[in-house]
Enzyme design. Structure first.
Site, PDB file in Angstrom:
ATOM      1  N   CYS A   1       9.533 -10.202  -3.673  1.00 41.30           N
ATOM      2  CA  CYS A   1       9.085 -10.043  -2.405  1.00 41.30           C
ATOM      3  C   CYS A   1       9.952  -9.310  -1.576  1.00 41.30           C
ATOM      4  CB  CYS A   1       9.568 -10.938  -1.885  1.00 41.30           C
ATOM      5  SG  CYS A   1       8.630 -12.816  -3.108  1.00 41.30           S
TER       6      CYS A   1
ATOM      7  N   LYS B   1       8.571  -3.131  -0.123  1.00 41.53           N
ATOM      8  CA  LYS B   1      10.109  -3.785  -1.311  1.00 41.53           C
ATOM      9  C   LYS B   1      11.311  -3.749  -1.304  1.00 41.53           C
ATOM     10  CE  LYS B   1       9.978  -6.062  -3.117  1.00 41.53           C
ATOM     11  NZ  LYS B   1      11.766  -5.986  -4.397  1.00 41.53           N
TER      12      LYS B   1
ATOM     13  N   CYS C   1       2.560  -8.897  11.560  1.00 41.16           N
ATOM     14  CA  CYS C   1       2.938  -7.303  10.305  1.00 41.16           C
ATOM     15  C   CYS C   1       2.636  -6.294  11.141  1.00 41.16           C
ATOM     16  CB  CYS C   1       3.596  -7.952   9.648  1.00 41.16           C
ATOM     17  SG  CYS C   1       4.384  -9.359   9.268  1.00 41.16           S
TER      18      CYS C   1
ATOM     19  N   HIS D   1      11.599  -4.316   5.446  1.00 36.77           N
ATOM     20  CA  HIS D   1      10.029  -5.006   6.747  1.00 36.77           C
ATOM     21  C   HIS D   1      11.303  -5.391   7.393  1.00 36.77           C
ATOM     22  CE1 HIS D   1       6.304  -5.758   7.642  1.00 36.77           C
ATOM     23  NE2 HIS D   1       6.682  -6.857   7.427  1.00 36.77           N
TER      24      HIS D   1
END
Lengths: 393, 475
Positions: A210, A337, A88, A341
């Protein structure tokens, strides 16, 4: 020899982050790349090299598998393109590599593009499938991305006696910030109660702990600082860069790992702070975009980036100090969040966001008087960390 | 003096109350005989994993001196590819140990035991381990479905230090069709149950006993117990009654706690009885299936110091009835699913990679650095602590440890959800990341004591993938 103040970011752009069902990988790449070029006042012919960050081409039919995707989607022919993947952290690592290339004098104008199309398939089909099907035939089987961070949350709870309520406050803050950001995946405020009542994903992490599965792209155009003014008056300088990697797939087998903080972040921050000559990050950093893939991660990031002592990161969120108007604003964008992402895009998006604040372009979410900003990108089970520090010229 | 040196059993954690089966299928007319519970193998168990657990108990995780392993099951996971060799690898026998698979009939367990005894007496192997394990499936809704119980039993057979000497053994074989399963059948088949009982079990068990009495010159008066394969309550009780010496059948057939244990039935009952048997007692162990085996045993003085090591009573108590009929069907793959069901996944696998690492995956060896003394897992050329290259030697890791951290994942596409992942620090060094099994979510804590058990992780390319999972230590 440091490259502090040698690189200027002269153009930035990002697409809307979210479930961009009406946009393809190509649509997003074009929008971000041409947006950044327009912002910099350059055209495709001015771009001498490209660094492309896409994490997982397997869910987009191969887009981003190699540098040639840049030719396929942007028609930027016959020039060097490198595709970077480093979990990431791919986006910031692509940016970092581009900076070194420009600093060497080999290229004058370089494009960094991060693009990830995750929602051409269901969210179960992307990262979860990768975790279930990839890796060693048995060792570590059963771990997913939320699981990796939940493992640290459990240990953190055990060691410091906090619970899910504290993590929920990170989600509440970042959703509030996201509500102010027109680019964000989620633009709705939430409550601690809502976070706690949501379904569990990987105990102790629930749905709102998540990051969502998000599409998006972001791009930046860089040049050497001495050339910046010939393109634009609105640019920011790279003050510090750091990258550090630790144990990856086998981290939870490592008898030396405390399963708490991220050594990779600490090392990357150390490199970047030294380069940027930052002694007291909590005082000197005006805003930070950090890798809050899960709420626990943001709390650990506070500690690893030196905003709090080890074991005290949770106090920053309990005391509300990381809100955009707080003492150390963290993730005014909404963070992973709430903003979302899209993996390969995230690091570049962080550069875009920090630059927006330094340039006073961040709209409702603008952090006041932001002169120095930090981007922190974390990959894998926390094994790859990049820290980028940007500042006003 | 050749005989049984040690025993080990494995009874799955889950027990399914038969009264629930009566409710599920509306079989109220059977309520009076559907008593007790059946032991149900967890979703990650198969006869090999259960057999490994029983075998490790029998040899106390120390297979030194065991030169043969005989694996008996009517339901082995593989038809071709040796279940015995797989079990031997996990139990960590040396590669020159003799292995053989016994299958095809319910008396495979006692036949394997007789074979082991013969080999030991012949001097061709010093010690042999016999493993009997079954997970038998009957057609859903057919009453035998809920009579079957899953479990495994093992014993080490050798010349010295025996707890029960094997004095003699006789066998019968016969072509007889009472219960069968073709290679293409998913469930057991039955035809005329009454005929099967009267002309099968009730005929051949008395015949084999008669043969043993004739051969040994013994009479029922010389015998303390008969322990026989127990199909279900009514037939077993009829057998005891018709034998003419019902007092010898006074051993708990474990039907109410486990059920019909298939090939493991005689051995697990023997293990249970050995917790109370007195030195000098003579026991006849009877296996049934296409004929019968009868084995004459005499308990030795060594039982006095050994019996407390048999943990069957603790296993019977350490149970959970938190299992539903639907779940059992799902675990046994008895519910139709789409080929690309979201709960199915195709994990990467490589037979070459697994073969290279089989000592580490199956027998759970780790490594210890000779320079800095760090014990770690999985193996690595360069020490993770001191960075020395090729400095480590293989060490067998302990299967006991404590939970360092854990998480409970609801998105991983496992057969059973959620998937609890644990980091376990092992006694004597080494850390493993693995799935938790046989647990209740609210009992998992940092610091929980666990033991590692051999379990099936998943299937990939039609190959069962096994590894060690953690489960709460319950006694």
């Amino acid at each position: 020899m440091s490259i502090k103040d040698k690189i200027a970011v002269i153009g930035i752009a990002q697409t809307k982050f979210g479930e961009n069902f009406d946009m393809s990988y190509e649509d997003m790449a074009v929008e971000a790349a041409f947006g950044a070029m327009e912002d910099a006042g350059v055209g495709p012919d001015d771009i001498q090299a490209v660094w492309l960050s896409t994490f997982d081409p397997s869910i987009t039919g191969g887009m981003g598998r190699a540098g040639s995707t840049i030719v396929d989607v942007l028609s930027l022919r016959d020039r060097p393109v490198s595709r970077v993947t480093n979990y990431c952290s791919s986006g910031t690592d692509a940016f970092r590599n581009a900076c070194f290339a420009v600093a060497s004098g080999e290229y004058d104008v370089v494009l960094v593009l991060g693009c990830e199309k995750m929602r051409d398939v269901g969210s179960r089909e992307s990262l979860v499938k990768g975790a279930a099907e990839g890796g060693h035939p048995v060792w570590g089987k059963g771990m997913t991305a939320p699981g990796m961070f939940a493992m640290r949350a459990t240990r953190y709870f055990h060691k410091y006696g906090i619970g899910r309520e504290t993590l929920a406050k990170v989600a509440v803050k970042n959703h509030y910030h996201g509500s102010l950001n027109p680019y964000a995946h989620f633009r709705k405020e939430i409550t601690v109660d809502k976070v706690l009542k949501a379904p569990l994903i990987a105990y102790p992490l629930g749905l709102f702990d998540c990051t969502p599965t998000t599409d998006g792209a972001a791009a930046a155009v860089i040049t050497r600082a001495e050339n910046a003014k010939s393109f634009t008056d609105e640019y920011v300088l790279v003050k510090g860069l750091g990258l550090s990697v630790g144990v990856g797939d086998r981290v939870f087998f490592d008898p030396n790992d405390p399963v708490l903080n991220f050594q990779s972040t600490k090392e990357a921050a150390k490199q970047a702070y030294e380069m940027a000559e930052i002694k007291d990050p909590r005082k000197e950093i005006d805003l930070a975009e950090v890798h809050d893939c899960f709420t626990i991660t943001e709390i650990l990031n506070y500690e690893d980036l030196g905003f709090a002592e080890e074991g005290e990161g949770w106090k920053l969120i309990e005391e509300g100090k990381t809100y955009k108007d707080g003492e150390i604003p963290v993730n005014p964008s909404g963070g992973l969040k709430s903003l979302g992402h899209p993996i390969g895009a995230t690091g570049v998006r962080m550069i875009v966001e920090v630059a927006n604040h330094l340039l006073g372009r961040a709209g409702d979410r603008q952090v006041k008087d932001a002169k120095i900003g930090l981007a922190h990108n974390l990959g894998g089970p926390g094994s790859v960390a990049t820290v980028v520090i940007l500042g006003q010229p | 003096m050749a005989g049984i040196k040690s025993v080990g059993v494995h009874i799955p954690y889950y027990r399914y109350p038969r009264s629930d089966w009566v409710k599920v299928w509306g079989q109220e007319q059977l309520a009076g005989i559907m008593l007790g519970e059946k032991a149900v193998a967890n979703f990650d168990e198969d006869p090999v994993t259960m057999g490994v657990t029983a075998a490790l108990k029998a040899c106390q995780d120390n297979p030194a001196g065991i030169e043969a392993l005989y694996f008996a099951s009517t339901t082995p996971p593989y038809l071709e590819k040796s279940n015995a060799a797989l079990t031997a690898c996990a139990v960590d026998l040396t590669e020159d140990a003799r292995t053989a698979d016994f299958s095809g009939t319910l008396k495979a367990g006692t036949s394997a035991l007789i074979t082991a005894w013969d080999c030991v007496r012949a001097g061709s192997v010093k010690n042999a381990i016999v493993v009997a394990s079954d997970i038998r499936l009957s057609e859903p809704r057919f009453y035998m479905e809920t009579m079957m119980g899953d479990c495994a039993a093992a014993c080490v057979v050798g010349e010295d230090d025996v707890i029960a000497e094997i004095k003699d053994a006789v066998s019968l074989n016969t072509e007889f069709t009472d219960v069968w399963k073709r290679i293409s059948d998913r469930f057991l088949r039955y035809d005329d149950e009454r005929y099967s009982s009267t002309h099968g079990y009730l005929k051949y068990v008395p015949l084999v006993l008669k043969k043993l009495f004739q051969k040994t010159g013994l009479t029922p008066e010389n015998i303390n117990r008969i322990i026989a394969y127990a199909p279900e309550g009514a037939t077993y009780m009829a057998m005891a009654k018709r034998s003419g010496f019902p007092q010898l059948w006074n051993t708990d057939p474990l039907l109410l706690q486990i059920g019909n244990a298939g090939v493991a039935s005689p051995l697990i009952q023997l293990a249970n009885y050995l917790t109370e048997a007195k030195p000098g007692e003579k026991i006849i162990l009877v296996g049934y299936g296409n004929g019968a085996d009868a084995i004459l045993l005499e308990v030795t003085d060594r039982i006095e110091n050994y019996r407390d090591r048999i943990d069957i009573k603790k296993q019977l108590e350490a149970k959970s009835t938190d299992v539903t009929y639907a779940k059992i069907l799902y675990w046994r793959n008895s519910l139709k699913k789409n080929v690309d069901s979201p709960w199915e996944f195709q994990p990467f696998t490589s037979i070459a990679s697994i073969d290279r690492q089989r000592k580490y995956i199956f027998a759970l060896y780790g490594q210890r650095c000779t320079k800095c003394n760090t014990t770690y897992y999985p193996p690595k050329r360069v020490c993770p602590s001191c960075g020395e290259r090729d400095s480590s030697e293989d060490v067998k890791l302990s299967k006991k440890g404590t939970v360092y951290s854990f998480e409970i994942d609801h998105v991983f596409p496992n057969v059973e959800a959620p998937t609890c992942m644990t980091i376990v620090d092992l006694e004597g060094g080494g850390r493993v990341l693995t799935q938790m099994t046989d647990y209740k979510p609210d009992e998992v804590k940092v610091g929980l004591e666990v033991e590692l058990v051999f379990r099936k992780y998943h299937e990939a390319k039609g190959i069962y993938h096994y590894f060690w999972k953690a489960r709460p230590k319950r006694f």
